[in-house]
Design an enzyme around this catalytic site. Structure first.
Site, mmCIF file in Angstrom:
data_model
loop_
_atom_site.group_PDB
_atom_site.id
_atom_site.type_symbol
_atom_site.label_atom_id
_atom_site.label_comp_id
_atom_site.label_asym_id
_atom_site.label_seq_id
_atom_site.Cartn_x
_atom_site.Cartn_y
_atom_site.Cartn_z
ATOM 1 N N ASP A 24 -13.493 -34.999 -30.602
ATOM 2 C CA ASP A 24 -14.567 -34.517 -30.054
ATOM 3 C C ASP A 24 -15.820 -35.467 -30.458
ATOM 4 O O ASP A 24 -15.994 -35.696 -31.572
ATOM 5 C CB ASP A 24 -14.903 -33.164 -30.631
ATOM 6 C CG ASP A 24 -14.128 -32.000 -29.820
ATOM 7 O OD1 ASP A 24 -13.108 -32.579 -28.879
ATOM 8 O OD2 ASP A 24 -14.187 -30.806 -30.257
ATOM 9 N N LYS A 81 -15.095 -31.988 -21.455
ATOM 10 C CA LYS A 81 -14.545 -30.449 -21.257
ATOM 11 C C LYS A 81 -15.529 -29.989 -20.149
ATOM 12 O O LYS A 81 -16.530 -30.259 -19.920
ATOM 13 C CB LYS A 81 -15.026 -29.731 -22.439
ATOM 14 C CG LYS A 81 -14.046 -29.998 -23.591
ATOM 15 C CD LYS A 81 -14.292 -29.229 -24.797
ATOM 16 C CE LYS A 81 -13.945 -29.592 -26.247
ATOM 17 N NZ LYS A 81 -12.519 -29.596 -26.451
ATOM 18 N N ASP A 102 -10.426 -31.502 -19.999
ATOM 19 C CA ASP A 102 -10.080 -30.309 -21.034
ATOM 20 C C ASP A 102 -10.885 -29.099 -20.319
ATOM 21 O O ASP A 102 -12.024 -28.883 -20.443
ATOM 22 C CB ASP A 102 -10.686 -30.749 -22.284
ATOM 23 C CG ASP A 102 -10.107 -29.370 -23.269
ATOM 24 O OD1 ASP A 102 -9.462 -28.546 -22.636
ATOM 25 O OD2 ASP A 102 -10.328 -29.736 -24.536
ATOM 26 N N GLY A 153 -13.856 -24.905 -34.629
ATOM 27 C CA GLY A 153 -15.109 -24.731 -35.302
ATOM 28 C C GLY A 153 -15.116 -23.805 -36.583
ATOM 29 O O GLY A 153 -16.352 -23.642 -37.254
ATOM 30 N N ARG A 165 3.494 -21.915 -34.079
ATOM 31 C CA ARG A 165 4.631 -21.077 -34.626
ATOM 32 C C ARG A 165 5.079 -20.191 -33.621
ATOM 33 O O ARG A 165 6.242 -20.207 -33.232
ATOM 34 C CB ARG A 165 4.427 -20.360 -35.964
ATOM 35 C CG ARG A 165 4.555 -21.227 -37.102
ATOM 36 C CD ARG A 165 4.813 -20.521 -38.429
ATOM 37 N NE ARG A 165 4.644 -21.166 -39.447
ATOM 38 C CZ ARG A 165 5.897 -21.852 -40.074
ATOM 39 N NH1 ARG A 165 7.083 -21.703 -39.441
ATOM 40 N NH2 ARG A 165 5.729 -22.475 -41.147
ATOM 41 N N GLY A 214 -9.437 -26.062 -35.820
ATOM 42 C CA GLY A 214 -9.264 -26.097 -37.254
ATOM 43 C C GLY A 214 -8.768 -26.742 -38.162
ATOM 44 O O GLY A 214 -8.978 -26.630 -39.438
ATOM 45 N N GLY A 235 -12.313 -31.955 -33.803
ATOM 46 C CA GLY A 235 -13.773 -31.845 -33.428
ATOM 47 C C GLY A 235 -14.619 -31.544 -34.782
ATOM 48 O O GLY A 235 -14.969 -32.821 -35.276
ATOM 49 N N SER A 236 -15.038 -30.522 -35.182
ATOM 50 C CA SER A 236 -15.991 -30.211 -36.270
ATOM 51 C C SER A 236 -15.299 -30.794 -37.457
ATOM 52 O O SER A 236 -16.147 -31.338 -38.544
ATOM 53 C CB SER A 236 -15.929 -28.599 -36.234
ATOM 54 O OG SER A 236 -16.014 -27.876 -35.072
HETATM 55 O O1 LIG Z 1 -9.819 -29.540 -27.722
HETATM 56 C C1 LIG Z 1 -10.511 -28.623 -28.293
HETATM 57 C C2 LIG Z 1 -10.953 -27.458 -27.599
HETATM 58 O O2 LIG Z 1 -11.090 -27.516 -26.167
HETATM 59 C C3 LIG Z 1 -11.413 -29.226 -29.658
HETATM 60 O O3 LIG Z 1 -11.182 -30.546 -29.770
HETATM 61 C C4 LIG Z 1 -10.835 -28.478 -30.612
HETATM 62 O O4 LIG Z 1 -10.510 -27.169 -30.410
HETATM 63 C C5 LIG Z 1 -11.828 -29.096 -31.769
HETATM 64 O O5 LIG Z 1 -11.628 -27.806 -32.778
HETATM 65 P P1 LIG Z 1 -12.511 -27.973 -34.337
HETATM 66 O O6 LIG Z 1 -13.746 -28.239 -33.947
HETATM 67 O O7 LIG Z 1 -12.002 -26.830 -34.969
HETATM 68 O O8 LIG Z 1 -11.595 -29.226 -34.862
#
Ligand SMILES: O=C(CO)[C@H](O)[C@H](O)COP(=O)(O)O
Length: 292
Positions: A24, A81, A102, A153, A165, A214, A235-236
Site C-alpha cells: 500500500d 482501491k 482492489d 491496520g 486457515r 495485519g 500496508g500499515s
Molecule cells: O489489500 C488490502 C486491503 O484492501 C491492504 O493492502 C491490506 O489489508 C493492508 O493491511 P495492513 O495495513 O494491516 O497491512
C-alpha cells in the site's frame, strides 16, 4: 467464450505476482521505496488502513492526480482501491489505466448488498475473503485474485491466520465431497457449485490467494507463506514502522525465504521497530465484516 478468455488473461496476470509482496502506498515517494525494496506491485490509496482506523470518516478511492503521479513514479504495476459496490469509481480507475483494482473492505462500502460485477471490466480485480464462501462468490462475480482479509491496520496477524486457515480447512472438506454433497454445501455457504467443483479438482482456489491485513514483521509474512498464501499484501506494517525502507526490504526477502529459518533470522535483524499493534478484542470497528 470471449469473456472466459478475458478472465483467463486476468487470472494469469495475477499469477505473475506469486511469491511477491504488494505494498500500500499513499505518495509517489512511498511507491519508489516499495519498488526499490522489490515489491511486485503497489496499491494506491488515500490513507493506509491504520490511519483510516484512527481518523475515521468516509474512506474513498484515492485522488486521481495522486494515482497518476504514482503511476508515473514507478514501472511496476499499480493497483488502486475502490469502495465495495462502487462501479463508478472502478470505471474511473479503468479509464486512467490502473493495472488492477482492489474492491476493498478497507474503504467505506458504497453498497450494502451488491459487489461490483467485475465481469464487465477488462481490468482485473482482487477482493477480500474470510472463508471459502466469500472467496467463491467474489470469483463468481469475476475476481481474478483473492486476498484473505485479516484485520487491516492493526499490526495484528491473528485474523489473517484465522482466515487463511479457514479457507484451507474448507477446501480440504470440499475435496472429500461427492457431487450431491457439494450441491448441499454450496447452498450452505452461498457458493456456486461450478466453482466449488474447480476447487475440489484443484485442491485450491482457481485464482491466486494472497494474505492481507495485519502483517507487521518479516516473521508475520513468513507465517502466512507457511500457511499456503501465494504472496502478501502489506500496508500499515511498512509505512507505520520506524524504518519503512528496511522493513519493506525485509518483508520482501522473508516472502522469498519463508522456509529458511536461518535466513529469516538474518532478515529480521536490525530492521527497526515494527508498527504498534492493536488487540482485536479492543477494536470498535472490524473492517473484515464489510462485504458479504
Ligand atoms: O489489500 C488490502 C486491503 O484492501 C491492504 O493492502 C491490506 O489489508 C493492508 O493491511 P495492513 O495495513 O494491516 O497491512
Amino acid at each position: 467464450m470471449e469473456e472466459r478468455g478475458t478472465w483467463v488473461v486476468k487470472k494469469g496476470f495475477a499469477e505473475m505476482f506469486k511469491n511477491g509482496v504488494i505494498m500500500d502506498v499513499t505518495t509517489p515517494e512511498q511507491a519508489k521505496i516499495a519498488q526499490e525494496a522489490g515489491a511486485v506491485a503497489v496499491m494506491a490509496l488515500e490513507r493506509v488502513p491504520a490511519d483510516i482506523r484512527k481518523e475515521g470518516g468516509v474512506a474513498r478511492m484515492a485522488d486521481i492526480r495522486l494515482i497518476k503521479s504514482i503511476m508515473e513514479a514507478v514501472s511496476i504495476p499499480v493497483m488502486a482501491k475502490v469502495r465495495i459496490g462502487h462501479t463508478a469509481e472502478a470505471r474511473i480507475l479503468e479509464a486512467i489505466g490502473v493495472d488492477f483494482i482492489d474492491e476493498s473492505e478497507v474503504l467505506t462500502p458504497a453498497d450494502d448488498k451488491y459487489h461490483i460485477d467485475k465481469h464487465q471490466f477488462k481490468v482485473p480485480f482482487v477482493c477480500g475473503a474470510r472463508n471459502l464462501g466469500e472467496a467463491v462468490r467474489r470469483i463468481a462475480e469475476g475476481a481474478a485474485m483473492i486476498r484473505t482479509k485479516g484485520e487491516a491496520g492493526t499490526g495484528n496477524i491473528i485474523e489473517a491466520v484465522k482466515h487463511m486457515r479457514t479457507v484451507n480447512e474448507e477446501i480440504r472438506r470440499v475435496q472429500l465431497m461427492s457431487d450431491e454433497e457439494l450441491v448441499h454445501y454450496g447452498k450452505e455457504i452461498g457458493a456456486p457449485v461450478e466453482i466449488l467443483k474447480q476447487v475440489r479438482e484443484l485442491g485450491r482456489l482457481p485464482v491466486v490467494n494472497f494474505a492481507a491485513g495485519g502483517v507487521a514483521t518479516p516473521a508475520d509474512a513468513a507465517l502466512m507463506m507457511m500457511l499456503g498464501a501465494d504472496g502478501v499484501f502489506v500496508g500499515s506494517g511498512i509505512f507505520k514502522s520506524k524504518d519503512p525502507k528496511k522493513m519493506a526490504r525485509a518483508i520482501v526477502d522473508s516472502v522469498l525465504h519463508w522456509d529458511d529459518p536461518k535466513m529469516l533470522a538474518k532478515i529480521s535483524e536490525d530492521i527497526g521497530q515494527p508498527m504498534e499493534g492493536k488487540d482485536i478484542e479492543e477494536l470498535d470497528v472490524k473492517l473484515q465484516e464489510r462485504g458479504w
